[in-house]
Design a protein around this motif. Structure first.
Motif, PDB file in Angstrom:
ATOM      1  N   THR A  47       0.792  -1.152   0.125  1.00 43.39           N
ATOM      2  CA  THR A  47      -0.029   0.071   0.004  1.00 43.39           C
ATOM      3  C   THR A  47       0.880   1.242   0.068  1.00 43.39           C
ATOM      4  OG1 THR A  47      -0.222   0.252   2.423  1.00 43.39           O
ATOM      5  CG2 THR A  47      -1.733  -1.144   1.325  1.00 43.39           C
ATOM      6  N   THR A  48       0.093   2.457  -0.180  1.00 38.05           N
ATOM      7  CA  THR A  48       0.744   3.638   0.072  1.00 38.05           C
ATOM      8  C   THR A  48       1.062   3.761   1.464  1.00 38.05           C
ATOM      9  OG1 THR A  48      -1.249   4.740   0.482  1.00 38.05           O
ATOM     10  CG2 THR A  48      -0.651   4.673  -2.002  1.00 38.05           C
ATOM     11  N   ARG A  54      -3.455   3.188   1.095  1.00 42.09           N
ATOM     12  CA  ARG A  54      -4.279   2.779  -0.155  1.00 42.09           C
ATOM     13  C   ARG A  54      -3.620   1.552  -0.932  1.00 42.09           C
ATOM     14  NH1 ARG A  54      -6.125   7.135  -4.892  1.00 42.09           N
ATOM     15  NH2 ARG A  54      -7.420   5.778  -6.439  1.00 42.09           N
ATOM     16  N   ARG A  56      -2.032  -0.195  -3.429  1.00 43.51           N
ATOM     17  CA  ARG A  56      -1.244  -0.155  -4.876  1.00 43.51           C
ATOM     18  C   ARG A  56      -0.977  -1.387  -5.859  1.00 43.51           C
ATOM     19  NH1 ARG A  56       4.183   3.137  -4.238  1.00 43.51           N
ATOM     20  NH2 ARG A  56       4.979   1.423  -2.853  1.00 43.51           N
ATOM     21  N   GLY A  75      -4.002  -4.726  -8.511  1.00 43.33           N
ATOM     22  CA  GLY A  75      -3.689  -3.368  -7.920  1.00 43.33           C
ATOM     23  C   GLY A  75      -4.836  -2.291  -8.398  1.00 43.33           C
ATOM     24  N   ASP A  76      -4.566  -1.298  -7.854  1.00 40.63           N
ATOM     25  CA  ASP A  76      -5.366   0.104  -8.126  1.00 40.63           C
ATOM     26  C   ASP A  76      -4.511   0.830  -8.843  1.00 40.63           C
ATOM     27  OD1 ASP A  76      -6.816   2.309  -8.098  1.00 40.63           O
ATOM     28  OD2 ASP A  76      -6.872   2.510  -5.950  1.00 40.63           O
ATOM     29  N   ALA A  79      -3.676   4.600  -8.058  1.00 40.50           N
ATOM     30  CA  ALA A  79      -2.688   4.759  -7.113  1.00 40.50           C
ATOM     31  C   ALA A  79      -1.314   4.649  -7.596  1.00 40.50           C
ATOM     32  CB  ALA A  79      -2.855   3.591  -5.911  1.00 40.50           C
ATOM     33  N   LEU A  80      -1.251   4.338  -8.690  1.00 40.50           N
ATOM     34  CA  LEU A  80       0.273   4.177  -9.375  1.00 40.50           C
ATOM     35  C   LEU A  80       0.551   5.519 -10.398  1.00 40.50           C
ATOM     36  CD1 LEU A  80       0.398   0.392 -10.323  1.00 40.50           C
ATOM     37  CD2 LEU A  80       1.110   1.657  -8.193  1.00 40.50           C
ATOM     38  N   GLU A  84       5.378   3.790 -12.723  1.00 37.86           N
ATOM     39  CA  GLU A  84       5.093   2.799 -11.833  1.00 37.86           C
ATOM     40  C   GLU A  84       3.974   1.954 -12.821  1.00 37.86           C
ATOM     41  OE1 GLU A  84       5.314   4.122  -7.108  1.00 37.86           O
ATOM     42  OE2 GLU A  84       3.692   4.504  -8.295  1.00 37.86           O
TER      43      GLU A  84
END
Length: 972
Positions: A47-48, A54, A56, A75-76, A79-80, A84
């Motif tokens: 996660t972050t 959140r 990742r 993943g999300d 959020a990248l 990334e």
């Protein structure tokens, strides 16, 4: 020492409260549980580092049997950052791996396999990973009540799909299950055709939870893999929350692989016990191991055999229940001595009292006994009688006592600002009781009082118990399938056999170790540790198990007193006994442990000597090699220079006057039976010569002490092996001591060595981490925890909210800053990096719009946009001066930060008996960085006007006329 005047205070005792008009237990149709299939799903998320943590990227693996079938990334994407995202897509393409969105992972992998395919779902800290793939959460609903108080995570947008329920059961125990989905599942169709297959709730194996249960300690994934000797080990990384690199994806993949290997090793280790009736997915804690063994023997729980015992009887028994005796006797003054420990105290007490008669009986009976008979016993009782094993089977009695100066377990709020109904924890202490209402105690506690005071209590009523006939159909269990390691409750004392068998396993492991048979040595040591856990769980843990159900609204309850009177009360937290609940066994075992300790202390006092501390099954007796007087403020003797002193025993006297006196109480056979049940701990002995050395003890309060020696330079050094030093972690374990992240225990060792040197007046440079902020980690595992962040979460999208099983760092502003800004608590993203802590933003938990940076260089300097937080140095000073409210100083006054020397017990007059529920077991000390869990208080609901009990929906007034009279009287 001066005797103090009695403290008038409300005393708390365990109570019995149930919903009114409680229906009888209804039998339910037993449906066969299929268990998990041969599919296994292992996944992990990263996660972050923000407060919302959140999602990742995550990694999953699917196994069929022992063969890997499929791996993938999910993943999300939002959020990248673009770099990334491109890296993950490229990495997945190179490896031929699918790269799924969170929704795709949930629908195509998680729900398909964990739900429809009955796969075993594996992870390390699974609750956190489940929260990361969720899209919503709320309070868990459950008709049985088992999951109430937990959280229900929504993972799919389809309302027909199941939710995942997660509930914290204890410090290291968590229950996870699926809700029953809508629609006609395979199990539902089977039942429609006349089958008896239960609807499955998912099968989850959290490596860290099961590992902690099997090893009896909290473990990280790295430590667990080391203990299990897995083929692969966890990789190290400093990139959490940083720009995702290829190495980080490899780190994530390795975590999943290690989680899989740990799960296989844990299942293999558990299978050696031979518990076919209890799957590993039902193992939540050490107590689960004991329950599994009892289930395997075919025994029936007490409440199934006697489903409706009189409520007044349960109330009377629970009133006698207390935990272990923990005391600081000599405060802030170092003394030499010998550290002594009772051999398997609770199992030994269980065996001495022959409580197997009750554990495997078809119930128990009770009758009134003439109090005069016990009065005559108590008049004549001496330590020699307690050291005679024939006394112990006769301790199965509880007594109603009118206190008149007796030294008895007393649970109360002893802090000065809590004595008259203030908030705070209830402390258990021995206190001289004077007057107040009559109260029930066990016979063992009354004998302990007589040994320490010489005064015989006044008995008003005695209840004597007797077991019914033994249960039929009890089955033997062969551990590891080996008849040499058989336990047979139908023929022998189960606990006695477990303790003896553990010693046999330790003996068998020695030639395996000497011969280099590593696999066999690991097998025998694993079984040995399991036997220790089982013996303690069965003898003490499971009989007093009370499960707490959290409700959003207060529930109506009826509390029954020991005189069979009742009153209504309300609580959001409702207790329900565990399956193997048996309060009679629990209170007899715990009071028997206190009697052993009181007997050792009585023998010590009869020699004229003292103890520095005691803690449940251990005590530190003041002693030197040759004996004689040692300085101690408040001591009854005087040194030639006029200083007060106490008498120290010689090492030989410790062996003869204490250790050897307990040898006749040893109830075991074989090699174990040749020892005294009171033993010198290994830290007393020179590791090379085996000779007893002189060690010293410094105690600040109950459960805050350290044992040490002085090195050649006169500096204190803690005794014990590296990583197992003899010092308390109570009140310190939650701190993120950044001094040595790879060896967190070493930082606490250094903390204590500096504290000891300061108390001894020895120059000792303070640890270099003292200027760092006092930061603690808080994991959100309950509704109150979650509600504390409601203000912060209200303005955030779900992906950025602080969710259940997320963790944050918390800090407290320095008192000057707290007064200036009105801020009580700061929250920040979790990190162990001091540079990050210094530069990241910290948010006022009560007002999320206010953020600050920590002022580390000049914490007391006022500066806009920064705030000074309490440092480790501030915390050290508070820790060092921590008072012990359970005891009085040598002058008979309350303990103050500067109190030193020989402490005294309180003198107490109970103003009333308050019934409470399960005592809180906070992970953090009340003075630490997080609030404690409140104790359930069963206070009667009384009319504001007349004081009569309220019933039903009445909130303040028993009737309208009473309200009007009250209003008229107060308006005049």
């Amino acid at each position: 020492m001066r005797e103090s005047s009695p403290l008038e205070i409300e005393v708390a005792v365990r109570g019995r409260a149930v919903p009114p008009n409680r229906s009888q237990r209804r039998g339910r149709k037993f449906r066969k549980e299929l268990g998990h299939s041969n599919w296994s799903l292992v996944f992990d998320t990263e996660t972050t580092t923000g407060l919302g943590q959140r999602l990742r990227v995550g990694w999953y693996q699917l196994y069929r049997g022992a063969r890997l079938q499929k791996s993938g990334l999910f993943g999300d994407r939002d959020a990248l950052d673009p770099g990334e995202l491109a890296l993950v897509e490229e990495y997945a393409a190179e490896r031929g791996l699918p790269w799924l969105t969170r929704d795709q992972f949930v629908d195509k992998v998680f729900l398909r396999y964990s739900g429809k395919q009955r796969a075993l779902t594996i992870g390390a800290n699974l609750p956190f990973d489940i929260s990361q793939v969720s899209t919503s959460h709320g309070p868990a609903k459950d008709k049985t009540g088992f999951m109430r108080g937990g959280f229900s995570f929504g993972v799919s947008a389809d309302p027909r799909d199941p939710h995942v329920q997660v509930k914290r059961l204890g410090a290291r125990a968590t229950a996870i299950r699926l809700t029953i989905p809508d629609g006609r599942s395979a199990e539902a169709r089977n039942n429609e055709r006349g089958g008896d297959v239960a609807q499955h709730r998912g099968y989850f194996l959290d490596d860290l939870g099961v590992g902690s249960a099997l090893f009896g300690q909290k473990l990280t994934l790295k430590a667990l893999a080391d203990k299990l000797g897995t083929e692969h080990r966890k990789l190290d990384t400093d990139e959490h929350g940083e720009q995702i690199a290829r190495e980080y994806l490899e780190y994530l993949e390795r975590d999943v692989l290690v989680s899989w290997e740990c799960a296989q090793a844990l299942q293999e280790r558990y299978q050696r016990f031979g518990f076919s009736e209890t799957p590993i997915t039902d193992i939540y804690s050490e107590a689960s191991i004991g329950k599994a063994l009892l289930t395997e023997t075919g025994a029936a729980p007490w409440l199934e055999l006697q489903p409706d015992p009189p409520e007044w009887l349960l109330a009377s028994i629970l009133e006698t229940y207390y935990g272990g005796r923990t005391e600081c006797r000599i405060r802030r003054h170092a003394v030499p001595g010998a550290y002594l420990d009772f051999l398997s105290q609770y199992p030994t007490v269980f065996v001495l009292q022959q409580l197997h008669r009750y554990l495997f009986a078809q119930g128990f009976d009770w009758h009134d006994e003439d109090p005069a008979d016990l009065q005559r016993l108590l008049v004549q009782i001496e330590p020699e009688d307690v050291l005679d094993s024939t006394l112990w089977p006769t301790l199965d009695a509880i007594c109603l006592v009118r206190p008149e100066g007796d030294l008895l377990p007393t649970r109360a709020r002893y802090r000065k600002n809590q004595a008259r109904g203030g908030a705070g924890a209830y402390n258990l202490a021995l206190a001289y009781r004077h007057g107040g209402p009559a109260q029930w105690w066990t016979l063992a506690d009354l004998i302990a009082s007589v040994l320490e005071t010489g005064r015989v209590p006044t008995l008003l009523r005695v209840l004597r118990f007797s077991p019914r006939s033994r249960q039929q159909g009890l089955q033997p269990v062969d551990l590891n399938g080996d008849p040499r390691y058989r336990v047979d409750p139908a023929r022998e004392d189960l606990i006695k056999r477990l303790v003896e068998l553990r010693q046999q396993l330790k003996t068998d492991a020695k030639p395996a170790r000497d011969g280099g048979e590593n696999e066999r040595e690991a097998l025998l040591e694993g079984l040995s540790l399991g036997l220790k856990i089982e013996a303690n769980a069965i003898a003490y843990g499971t009989p007093i198990e009370m499960n707490i159900t959290e409700h959003m609204r207060r529930k109506d309850l009826t509390l029954t007193l020991s005189d069979d009177s009742r009153y209504p009360c309300r609580s959001r937290r409702v207790e329900a006994p565990g399956r193997w609940f048996n309060p009679l066994i629990a209170t007899l075992v715990s009071s028997g442990g206190r009697l052993l300790l009181a007997t050792a202390i009585s023998l010590l006092h009869r020699t004229g000597s003292e103890y520095a501390l005691c803690d449940t099954d251990s005590l530190f007796a003041v002693a030197t090699k040759t004996g004689g007087l040692v300085p101690c403020p408040g001591g009854p003797h005087r040194l030639p220079d006029g200083r007060e002193a106490i008498l120290a025993l010689s090492h030989e006297q410790v062996r003869e006057e204490l250790i050897e006196r307990f040898r006749p109480l040893n109830p075991y056979d074989g090699e174990l039976g040749s020892r005294s049940i009171l033993e010198l701990e290994p830290e007393n002995l020179d590791p090379e010569t085996g000779e007893q050395i002189e060690i010293s003890c410094l105690s600040l309060a109950a459960k805050r002490h350290a044992l040490y020696t002085l090195d050649d330079h006169g500096h204190p050094r803690l005794v014990g092996e590296a990583g197992k030093r003899r010092r308390s972690e109570h009140g310190l374990g939650h701190l993120l001591l950044l001094h040595n992240p790879d060896q967190p225990g070493a930082a606490i060792d250094e903390f204590w060595e500096h504290l000891i040197a300061t108390e001894l007046g020895i120059h000792h440079p303070e640890p270099d981490y003292f200027s760092q902020p006092a930061i603690g980690r808080l994991t959100v595992t309950s509704q109150p925890d979650q509600n504390a962040f409601k203000t912060y979460n209200d303005s955030k999208p779900y992906t950025d909210q602080i969710r259940p099983w997320g963790f944050v760092t918390i800090a407290h502003p320095h008192p000057l800053e707290r007064a200036r800004l009105g801020i009580r608590c700061l929250i920040g993203p979790y990190s162990r990096d001091l540079d990050k802590l210094a530069t990241q933003e910290w948010i006022d938990r009560g007002n999320p719009d206010r953020s600050y940076r920590l002022n580390l260089d000049k914490p007391y300097e006022i500066s806009d946009g920064t705030i000074g937080a309490q440092t480790i140095r501030d915390y050290y000073e508070a820790y060092r001066s921590h008072t012990d409210p359970k005891m009085l100083g040598p002058d008979g006054e309350r303990c103050h930060p500067w109190t030193r020397g020989l402490l005294q017990h309180h003198h107490v007059t109970a103003t009333g008996l308050l019934r409470i529920g399960k005592e809180s077991n906070p992970l953090l000390d009340p003075n630490d960085l997080a609030p404690e869990e409140p104790t359930i208080e069963y206070r009667p609901r009384l009319c504001v006007g007349c004081g009569d009990p309220l019933t039903g929906r009445q909130e303040k007034w028993c009737k309208e006329a009473c309200r009007k009279r009250f209003v008229r009287a107060h308006s005049a």
